[in-house]
Design an enzyme around this catalytic site. Structure first.
Site, PDB file in Angstrom:
ATOM      1  CG  ASP A   1      -2.470   3.933  -1.960  1.00  0.00           C
ATOM      2  OD1 ASP A   1      -3.270   3.751  -2.899  1.00  0.00           O
ATOM      3  OD2 ASP A   1      -2.491   3.249  -0.918  1.00  0.00           O
TER       4      ASP A   1
ATOM      5  CG  ASP B   1      -5.778   0.721  -1.071  1.00  0.00           C
ATOM      6  OD1 ASP B   1      -4.926   1.629  -1.093  1.00  0.00           O
ATOM      7  OD2 ASP B   1      -5.715  -0.243  -0.282  1.00  0.00           O
TER       8      ASP B   1
ATOM      9  CG  ASP C   1      -2.671  -0.646  -2.804  1.00  0.00           C
ATOM     10  OD1 ASP C   1      -2.437   0.491  -2.374  1.00  0.00           O
ATOM     11  OD2 ASP C   1      -3.350  -1.476  -2.166  1.00  0.00           O
TER      12      ASP C   1
ATOM     13  CB  SER D   1      -0.964  -0.040   1.182  1.00  0.00           C
ATOM     14  OG  SER D   1      -1.893   1.006   1.104  1.00  0.00           O
TER      15      SER D   1
END
Length: 583
Positions: free
Chosen positions: A304, A308, A306, A145
Site C-alpha cells: 500500500d 506497511d 506507506d 495508509s
C-alpha cells in the site's frame, strides 16, 4: 467556539492563507459547513486521519500545526535532553504529504526541538526503525495508509518505535485541546532551522542500515542466493513508498527475477490506476495479473502507499492467479517461520506469536502445534508492538511473528509496526523454499494446514456511515447488539461473548462472567464452539463499522456453506436494526 464562529474565523482571519479563506467562503451547503466545523479532527491513540480540505474537521496545514504544537509541548516536558533526542519525520506519496511533513518539522524546530526529516517519501516501518536507530524521542509519519485519495493522516510514534502509547496520546491530546485558539502557531523558516542545527535531512544512511536488518531475517539465505532467481515475482508499489526498498531487499538477497508494474511504479497522489490503493481489494491486482500472465510469474506482491501492508496473489496449478486473504498469508508465514526455525534448531522454548482478536483462530492452532505461545491483542498493530515490547522487557517470551488479518505482518525486533518490506522478504523466501525444496506451492501448504487443523474460512463486511449521523448510527448498532442475548448464529452455538468496551467475557454455556485484561475498546466478539467467531467494531480510522466472520468445518464445502449462512444472518440483523433507526 460554535460552528458559525469557527467558520467566520477560518474565512476571515488573515492568519489563514488566502487559498484557505477562499475555500471556506466557497462552501455554501449548511450540511458541509457543519461537517467541516462541528468538531476538531479526532486525535486518537495513534494520531489522526481525515479528508483533505479547509476546516477543523479536515486535514490541512493548520490542523498539522495545532497537533504538532501539542506534541512539541509534550517533547519539551522531557527537557533539553528530550528536545535534543528529537523527532523523526517521514511521509508517503499522498497529496500534501511532503508539505505537511515539512510544516510539522518547522513547528517542532520553532519549539527548539531537533528534527530528522527524510529527504523523500519513505515507508512507515522505516520511520519506526529510524526512531529506534537514531534514539529519537518521537516520530511522525504523514500518511493515510490505504485510504482513498481524498484522505491524509498524521501518525505519532514514541521512543520505542511503536505508535504513541495511550497515556502519552492522552497527554498530547490534552495539550491540543487546551489550545482553544487556532492562531499564533508559526513555523520556523527552513533556512533558520538548518542554521540552528534543528533540521537534519536523512536518507540513504538509514536505508542501508534498515535493509541489512531486514535481510538478516532470512532463514535460508544460501538458498535465496543460489536459487532466488528461479522464483518469478511481479511487484507493484501501488504508486507508493515501497518501490525502492522492497525491490532492493529482494535483489540483494538473490531474488533477481522481480518485475515491477510500470504503470504503478511512480508516486501518484491520485492513484489513477486503482479505485483506491488497498492491497486487500482484488482490483489492485488487475495490472499485476496482466504482467504475471505475460511473464509466467509465480508470485504477485502489492504494497500500500506507506508500505506497511502486503497483498499477495499466487499462480494456481491452472495458470491463473488467486489472491490470498490476510489470514491465509498470516497463517502460512506463521507456519513457515515456526516450522523452519524448529527444523534449524533456532526456535526458542519460549517462542511466541502475537495476533489480533480479529485474526483467524487457525494461527493459534498452528502455533500451539509447535509449542509456541499465542498472545491475542486488540485490533490495531500498535497493540501487537506494545505486547512485543512487554514480552521483551519482561523476558517471558521471544517474539517470532505477528500479524493482523488486514494484511499487516512483522518479524524481528527492530521495527515496532507492521512492515511490508519484511513481509515481502519472508514470503518470497517461503515461496522459494516450498517450490525448490519441497516441490509444492502455497496452495499445497494451505491445504496441508487445513487438513491438519480444520478448514477455517473468513470474510469481512463493512458499512460506510459518514459524518455526525454516521457516528450516531454506529453507536446504535453496537448498543443493539449489546442488548440482545445471542446464543447461536446460523445454528452454530456461541461459546463465549467478549465485550471489550465493558471488559467482560460471558460464558454462554454457564452464564458466568470474567474480567478481560485487554484495554477498553468498542468491540464485540462472539466465539463459536469448536473455533471461529463473529466480531463487530467501528473502525478507528475510517467512517465505517466492520463485521468479521470466521468459521471452521471438516471440509471446504461445509466451511463455505457455513460462512455464507453466518454472514447472511448477521447482515440481515444489521439491516433490521438500520430500518428501525431510519424509521
Amino acid at each position: 467556539m460554535n460552528i458559525e464562529d469557527r467558520y467566520r474565523l477560518w474565512s476571515e482571519n488573515p492568519y489563514f492563507d488566502e487559498e484557505t479563506r477562499l475555500e471556506v467562503r466557497g462552501i455554501t451547503d449548511p450540511q458541509e459547513i457543519e461537517d467541516r466545523f462541528y468538531t476538531d479532527l479526532e486525535f486518537g491513540t495513534g494520531g489522526l486521519r481525515g479528508i483533505i480540505g479547509a476546516g477543523t474537521n479536515r486535514m490541512n496545514k493548520y490542523v498539522i500545526r495545532k497537533v504538532t504544537q501539542g506534541l512539541a509541548e509534550c517533547v519539551c516536558d522531557h527537557g533539553p535532553e528530550g528536545m535534543e533526542q528529537g523527532v523523526v519525520i517521514a511521509h508517503d506519496s499522498r497529496r500534501y504529504s511532503p508539505e505537511f511533513a515539512l510544516e510539522a518539522a518547522l513547528v517542532l524546530a520553532q519549539n527548539g526541538i531537533k528534527v530528522y526529516l527524510f529527504d523523500a517519501l519513505r515507508p512507515t516501518p522505516e520511520l519506526s526503525f529510524a526512531v529506534r536507530q537514531l534514539k529519537a524521542l518521537a516520530g511522525i509519519v504523514i500518511t493515510a495508509s490505504h485510504n482513498p485519495k481524498t484522505y491524509n493522516g498524521y501518525k505519532v510514534y514514541w521512543e520505542d518505535g511503536g505508535q504513541v502509547p495511550p497515556t502519552k496520546a492522552d497527554q498530547i491530546l490534552a495539550r491540543i485541546e487546551a489550545r482553544e485558539n487556532w492562531l499564533g502557531i508559526e513555523p520556523m523558516s527552513i533556512t533558520e532551522a538548518k542554521q540552528q542545527g534543528l533540521l537534519q535531512i536523512i536518507g540513504e544512511e538509514i536505508d542501508s542500515t534498515y535493509l541489512n536488518r531486514v535481510k538478516s531475517l532470512a532463514l535460508h539465505p544460501d538458498l535465496d542466493a543460489l536459487k532466488g532467481g528461479k522464483l518469478k515475482i511481479v511487484y507493484t508499489p501501488l504508486h507508493g513508498a515501497g518501490n525502492h526498498l522492497v525491490r532492493r531487499a529482494l535483489s540483494e538477497l538473490g531474488f533477481s527475477s522481480v518485475s515491477v508494474v510500470r504503470e504503478q511504479e511512480n508516486p501518484d497522489p491520485d492513484f489513477t490506476t486503482v479505485p483506491y490503493p488497498n492491497p486487500e481489494i482484488p482490483a489492485t491486482f488487475e495490472l499485476a495479473k496482466q504482467y504475471g500472465r505475460k511473464l509466467n510469474a509465480d508470485l504477485l506482491l502489492a504494497t500500500d502507499p506507506d508500505s506497511d501492508r502486503l497483498g499477495v496473489a499466487l499462480r494456481t496449478h491452472q495458470g491463473d492467479y488467486v489472491q490470498l486473504t490476510g489470514n491465509q498469508i498470516g497463517v502460512v508465514l506463521t507456519y513457515y517461520v515456526l516450522s523452519q526455525k524448529k527444523a534449524l534448531g533456532a526456535l526458542p522454548d519460549n517462542a511466541a506469536i502475537i495476533k489480533t482478536v480479529a485474526s483467524t483462530d487457525l494461527a493459534d492452532e498452528v502455533a500451539h502445534y509447535f509449542q509456541a505461545r499465542v498472545e491475542n491483542v486488540l485490533t490495531g498493530f500498535k497493540f501487537i508492538a506494545e505486547k512485543e515490547k512487554e514480552m521483551e522487557e519482561g523476558g517471558w517470551g521471544t517474539f517470532q511473528f505477528g500479524f493482523e488479518e488486514s494484511y499487516g505482518y512483522l518479524a524481528g525486533d527492530f521495527v515496532r509496526d507492521k512492515d511490508a518490506i519484511i513481509a515481502s522478504v519472508i514470503l518470497a523466501e517461503a515461496a522459494l523454499y516450498y517450490q525448490e525444496v519441497e516441490g509444492i506451492n502455497f496452495f499445497d501448504v494451505l491445504e496441508n494446514i487445513y487438513q491438519k487443523f480444520g478448514y477455517y474460512l473468513d470474510d469481512q463486511e463493512s458499512l460506510v456511515l459518514a459524518g455526525k449521523r454516521g457516528k450516531e448510527e454506529m453507536a446504535l448498532i453496537m448498543d443493539s447488539f449489546r442488548q440482545e442475548e445471542i446464543s447461536q448464529l446460523s445454528g452454530i452455538p456461541v461459546a463465549k461473548i467478549d465485550d471489550y468496551e465493558r471488559r467482560v467475557r460471558k460464558d454462554s454455556t454457564t452464564g458466568e462472567t470474567y474480567d478481560l485484561q485487554l484495554p477498553r475498546s468498542n468491540v464485540l466478539r462472539y466465539s463459536f464452539v469448536g473455533g471461529g467467531f463473529v466480531m463487530v467494531r467501528p473502525s478507528g480510522t475510517e467512517p465505517k463499522i466492520k463485521f468479521y466472520f470466521s468459521v471452521k468445518a471438516d471440509n471446504l464445502t461445509a466451511a463455505k456453506d457455513s460462512l455464507t449462512k453466518v454472514k447472511d444472518e448477521v447482515m440481515n440483523r444489521i439491516a433490521k436494526i438500520r430500518s428501525v433507526i431510519e424509521a
